[in-house]
Scaffold this active site. Sequence first.
Site, PDB file in Angstrom:
ATOM      1  N   CYS A   1       0.782  -1.226   0.000  1.00  0.00           N
ATOM      2  CA  CYS A   1       0.000   0.000   0.000  1.00  0.00           C
ATOM      3  C   CYS A   1       0.816   1.278   0.000  1.00  0.00           C
ATOM      4  O   CYS A   1       0.535   2.195  -0.762  1.00  0.00           O
ATOM      5  CB  CYS A   1      -1.001  -0.012   1.138  1.00  0.00           C
ATOM      6  SG  CYS A   1      -0.232  -0.095   2.771  1.00  0.00           S
TER       7      CYS A   1
ATOM      8  N   HIS B   1      -3.231   0.767   6.612  1.00  0.00           N
ATOM      9  CA  HIS B   1      -3.297   0.910   5.163  1.00  0.00           C
ATOM     10  C   HIS B   1      -3.015   2.353   4.798  1.00  0.00           C
ATOM     11  O   HIS B   1      -3.191   3.249   5.620  1.00  0.00           O
ATOM     12  CB  HIS B   1      -4.703   0.492   4.688  1.00  0.00           C
ATOM     13  CG  HIS B   1      -4.821   0.325   3.218  1.00  0.00           C
ATOM     14  ND1 HIS B   1      -3.967  -0.456   2.477  1.00  0.00           N
ATOM     15  CD2 HIS B   1      -5.732   0.819   2.333  1.00  0.00           C
ATOM     16  CE1 HIS B   1      -4.333  -0.435   1.211  1.00  0.00           C
ATOM     17  NE2 HIS B   1      -5.411   0.357   1.097  1.00  0.00           N
TER      18      HIS B   1
ATOM     19  N   ASP C   1      -7.882   4.189  -4.192  1.00  0.00           N
ATOM     20  CA  ASP C   1      -6.992   3.236  -3.529  1.00  0.00           C
ATOM     21  C   ASP C   1      -6.214   2.476  -4.577  1.00  0.00           C
ATOM     22  O   ASP C   1      -6.707   1.508  -5.157  1.00  0.00           O
ATOM     23  CB  ASP C   1      -7.813   2.277  -2.666  1.00  0.00           C
ATOM     24  CG  ASP C   1      -6.896   1.433  -1.783  1.00  0.00           C
ATOM     25  OD1 ASP C   1      -5.669   1.452  -2.021  1.00  0.00           O
ATOM     26  OD2 ASP C   1      -7.409   0.760  -0.875  1.00  0.00           O
TER      27      ASP C   1
END
Lengths: 674, 337
Positions: A417, A461, A477
């Site tokens: 991430c 995250h 994302d």
Amino acid sequence: MANNRDLLPRESLLWIFAAQFVALLPQLSQLPLWIGFAWAFAVYWRLEVFRGRRDLPGRALKLLVIALTVAGLAQSYQRWFALEPMVALLALSFTLKNLELVSRRDAFVSLLLAYFVAATLFVREQSIPYALYGLIATLVITAALAAQLGSFSARPRRALGLSLRLMAQATPLMLLLFVVMPRLGPLWNVPQDTSAGRTGVSDSMAPGDFTRLSKSAKPALRISFDGPIPPPEQRYWRGLVYSEFDGRTWRQGLGVDPRNGGQVYWNSGERPLPQIGPRYRYQVIQEASRSPWLFALARPASDSPGVGETADDRLVKRSPVYSRFAYEVRSWPRDSQAIPSPLNSAERRRNLQLPANGNQRTREWVERLRRRGLGAEEISSQLLALYNREFTYTLRPPALGSDSVDEFLFDSQKGFCEHFAGSYVFAMRAAGVPARVVAGYQGGEWVNGEKYLLVREYDAHAWAEIWLDGRGWQRVDPTAAVSPERVRDGLESAAGEEFMQDSLLPVHRFDVLVKLRLQWDMINYRWYQTVVSFDSEKQRDTLQRLLGDLSPMRVALFFATPVVVVLFGILLWTRLTGRGRKRPAVERLYTVFCKRMARAGITRRPGEAPRDFARRIAEQKPQLAEFAGQVTDAFERAAYGGDKGALMELRRLLRWCLGLPLRVRTNKSQQAGH
Amino acid sequence: MNRDFPRQASSTGSTDSKSSRNFFRGLGERWLSRRAPRSRDITLNHSRLFILPTRAGLGYLLVTALLWLLATNYENNLVFALTFLLISVFVILPVHTFANLSGLRLQLLGTEAAFAGDFAEAQINLSRTDKRQREWIQICWPPEEGAYVDLCEVASADFRIALPALQRGRIQAPRLRIESRFPLGLFRCWSRIDLDVEFLVYPRPLTAGPLPLGEALVEGTSGQVRRGGDDYASLKPYQPGDSLRHLAWKQYAAGRDLYSKEYESRTDTRLWLDWELLDGRDVETRLSNLCDWVLQAEKQGVAYGLRIPGTTLPPSLGTEHQQRVLSALALFPKWGG
């Protein structure tokens, strides 16, 4: 000098050391190492003194030791008025006390200090294991206190048994006090040490930060909902926004961090709430993070005291979260809100900031896309398509050099991430689209038994937000483009084999253990909800539930009833036990006789022999002489002669006298005498 | 025996505050004597026991107060719980401390006589009337330390406690204090009991030189008489062999039987410890000196008798005799002479 009985015997000494050890043990990991050694040395010295091999230190040596420890403390801690130095000071004071442990009074002071040190443990941690440990520590210290009274009570079983019994008997009252004692707020502000180990998402995002988090299965948040529950792909718990990039590390930057001028709305209503009602209402219980960041869905509002909203749609706490903290949140998803006003120039500049040079390849690549006339959304989807085509999600990415974005995008193409979010935001900024990195937690495990969402550290995250004119901040994302299951199912399924590979105990591989762990977390949640977060509000609720209504009358009754019941019980008990051994029948019968005589006007003097008493009766009331003589005679034969028949006779005599009202008899005889 | 001897020198307070304090003390003593009357066999119960926190108990309360502050400031419920637990323990402690003494039975077994300036000892039996183990019980005459007794493995224990005996005579001991701080030392439960302890205190022995052998002033007819002295004593019927020089010619001339005059010696082989030997000293010194002689004589095995105003004990030897003699000295009236 203390008298002989006040000096400490060996058993008492050992108990004191045991109590100190128990109180000190969990603190040792926090305290500087030398304090532990100092304690052990003091204990050794005192034992040597006990064996007669050494003397207690003299005044000069004591002063030297005190000076040394103060210097040591000053060296270990830069400041004084915080919890850790205070604990250290307490620990040192009973360590030093060991060097002059002579009388019972010293022992007592030492044990009281031990109580206090044991209590400070809870300030650090309030979980169940700690609570149990604290209980054991209290048990041992109380046993040590009991063991100060002689050698019999110093026996381990006796001392611990006594202590256990005392604590068990005290528990009902403790529970009552816990529920009803009013809780005042903090009386003054206590600074706490922030340097100690920090977990969770941090102020900055450098490569590798999130790998560290991905290895921890510690709970971070527990979220219970009042109403609808967001679907898994919407569970983005925002905690921090990074706007500043220095080529390697993302930071919050000026104007974002409340400590650096970021605006915070502390009072509800200071910032207008959206017209439509919130979509989600929930309570978050956050584990201690030692930082002020709170976590919530986008566009949150909270009425909990000490919680404020920032301009970039996050929540922060006024003081760092040192122990578990619960807050209520209402959230309005962005898509339910009105069209926002355009970004002001300061915001735009901040979210377009990039280092002057470095990562040239990325800049050129974006420039090419821009020259083709693509808009913000097209560039974003180009980038996401690239991620989707070429990139691999892995928890063990190769190391990156100085131009980390370039190397990630064009060479290694492996990461997780933080790499995706960081490179995405870099690219978007390079393309002239305001963008920012958002860090927090994504997902969570739904615990059905207690109906809450458990978010762990490995759910940490990072994702991105870009500004689209007319639509405002939009969440993107990039990780989802590569590994949709990361967002949908969490890290465990996304990382597959790599997940928690380094952990000593691969708990997640065994279903039973996973279930057990979840059970344990449920117990923890219960514990937190009922005990740890019990505040004045919950107190009011509880009392209201118990009493129905909080009128002064009822509260007084609630308090008074147990007190009265207990007092009555004690009274009854003293009446029953205080009477002592049942006296022999002879004595009781003779007492009846004495009482009768007292009513007739002749009271037996203390210590007066029965014979003398009878003689006195004969002198003062001749009409009773015969009766008294018979009774005394029978009494003496029964009491001293062991004559069974005499006892019967005594009983008969007294029955006869009881049957007749004595006063009438005396009156009659007095009349006869006239 | 007369029990109304003055006990100790009665302190006559000169200042007002002292006298008022004595007044209150007297009031307290009277209240106590009504509430806990004198007896040789006492079972402790709620009407006799008192209970208050000790200094240590106050220290403990201070620590709980500090813990409460800690809990309040950190809003820490576990510290609150610990604080309340400690407070609750403090609340239930008096019951335990009370139970450690309640139901104990004290019996006076006997007392031993002592010399003034020495310690008089009383033998007391302490027993429990139930199965509860009792610990760390102190019995004393304050400020003496007294005895510490445990009734853990035994149900009954005999022990002695000592009281300094200052003055001779029959001394009624002050109230005994029985005290316990069990189990944590935070509370002190005590009772002041009058076990009707009475000591016979002999005078303090004071050296008056060697035994007055051969110096006894002979008076009266008791005792063995050494003949052949100078003093005319009496007449006795003449027996053959009596010295003719001692014949009572005068009486014979008057027409009575033949008598012989008896002369006695000023000295006597038997030892008389006589009041008059110590003429010129005050009463207490005389008694102390006599006491010392008694001890010496008993040690040397010389039969001795006592002659003091009001009492004459013929010479003898042995523990019983010694006790009788010493008792006579102890009970000699204070202001008499």
